[in-house]
Design an enzyme around this catalytic site. Structure first.
Site: not given
Ligand code: GTP
Length: 346
Positions: A106, A157, A217
């Site tokens: 993302d 932070k 992001d």
């Molecule tokens: P929020 O729920 O809004 O925090 O988003 P997110 O958890 O989908 O994204 P976050 O910014 O925390 O994660 C960064 C990237 O890692 C994103 O592209 C997510 O799809 C991916 N990601 C986050 N958690 C996981 C997970 O448990 N498994 C996998 N395969 N990808 C993950």
């Protein structure tokens, strides 16, 4: 060398756009971002990808399949339960060997991979974390490094004046497979909050390499919107399909416009879009492929995904509309919609 793209998260902060869609599939410049990402790494010589998926994984698999449409090879590492960013890397271990790249799918960015790999090699690093520089580091985990680039700690932070640097984790890593032994299997672990701080504390070779170029992001609606304005303003040089009709107007193929249509730049229109008489489009409008915009519509500061239909006379301002949305003859302001099909008068 393989690239592991983390694309399984819930994307809760980008809802409702991500209510029925993995966040990396959100459209950017009229294509799913994940497609741009794969093509960006392909252009730098990566031909093997592992996609770590879970949430609405079938949408990713049906879009990319084995990768042949994009001229790459794609395998899927599927989690039974969400394992967090480090757990997802551990879960993909059977697909990985030697040195590999991990990317939060993302993150909108453009990286010079060869230079990051050369840095990793020169330092003999276990892990290289790509870093991006921000004006105000106070909302982030900020790195403190030695003169060699080794990361000494993350300061979470900090006050702006107390921050050891303005460099933060860019969500792109180069790793050696041997480090995966240090991640527990089958449990949810965050790479940012748990794994990296633990590795640094235990003396593993964790280095930071600043990458220049655009970085965003896209995890919130404000940032998702901003990246489109950056794209339209030319601050984010994403290769796009449409023809540059000049002066900030990008037109896809087979765009049909009625009489007296006014484009107020910057605007980006996808393929097979129809726009009715005397519509005023822009400034800051992205219209996805296959959309139909009625006559006398006024559409500005808005992003429409593919196959949207806007009724004649509607006014759409500051909106983000997901695929196939329909807007009646209303005034729609600051709406973000994906799931429902008909947008009601607010
Ligand atoms: P929020 O729920 O809004 O925090 O988003 P997110 O958890 O989908 O994204 P976050 O910014 O925390 O994660 C960064 C990237 O890692 C994103 O592209 C997510 O799809 C991916 N990601 C986050 N958690 C996981 C997970 O448990 N498994 C996998 N395969 N990808 C993950």
């Amino acid at each position: 060398m393989k690239a592991l793209l983390l694309a399984g998260g819930l994307g809760t902060r980008l809802r409702p756009l991500t209510e029925n869609l993995p966040k990396p599939m959100a459209r950017v410049g009229n294509r799913p971002w994940l497609e741009h990402l794969i093509l960006h790494y392909k252009a730098q010589g990566v031909s093997d990808f592992v996609l770590a998926v879970k949430y609405y994984r079938e949408l990713i698999e049906s879009c990319f399949g084995d990768g042949s449409r994009l001229g790459v090879r794609i395998e899927y590492s599927v989690e039974k339960e969400l394992l967090g960013t480090a757990g997802a890397v551990k879960n993909a271990e059977p697909f990985l060997d030697g040195r590999f790249i991990v990317v939060n799918a993302d993150i909108i960015h453009q990286v010079d991979l060869a230079s990051a790999l050369a840095f990793h090699e020169r330092r003999g690093a276990d892990v290289t974390i790509c870093l991006t520089e921000v004006d105000d580091p106070s909302p982030y985990g900020v790195v403190e490094q030695n003169e060699d680039g080794r990361i000494l700690r993350f300061v979470e932070k900090p006050k702006k004046e107390e921050a050891p640097s303005n460099r933060i984790n860019a969500g792109i890593y180069i790793m050696e497979r041997s480090v995966l032994e240090r991640i527990p299997a089958g449990v949810a672990v965050s790479i940012e909050k748990e794994t990296f701080p633990q590795w640094i504390a235990s003396g593993a070779g964790v280095y930071g390499h600043p990458i220049g170029g655009y970085w965003m992001d896209m995890g919130t609606k404000a940032r998702y919107r901003q990246l489109h304005w950056d794209l339209l303003d030319g601050r984010f040089p994403l290769p796009t399909d449409g023809e540059d009709a000049g002066e900030g107007i990008w037109l896809g193929e087979n765009v049909r416009t009625g009489q007296g249509v006014l484009f107020v730049p910057p605007v980006m229109i996808g393929d097979d879009v129809t726009i009715g008489d005397r519509a005023v489009i822009g400034p800051y409008a992205v219209i996805g492929s296959g959309s139909r915009i009625g006559s006398q519509v006024r559409l500005s500061r808005s992003i429409l995904w593919d196959r949207c239909k806007v009724h004649g006379g509607a006014q759409v301002n500051e909106c983000i509309l997901g695929s196939g949305m329909r807007v009646g003859p209303h005034i729609l302001h600051e709406a973000v919609c994906n799931r429902i099909r008909e947008v009601q008068r607010p």
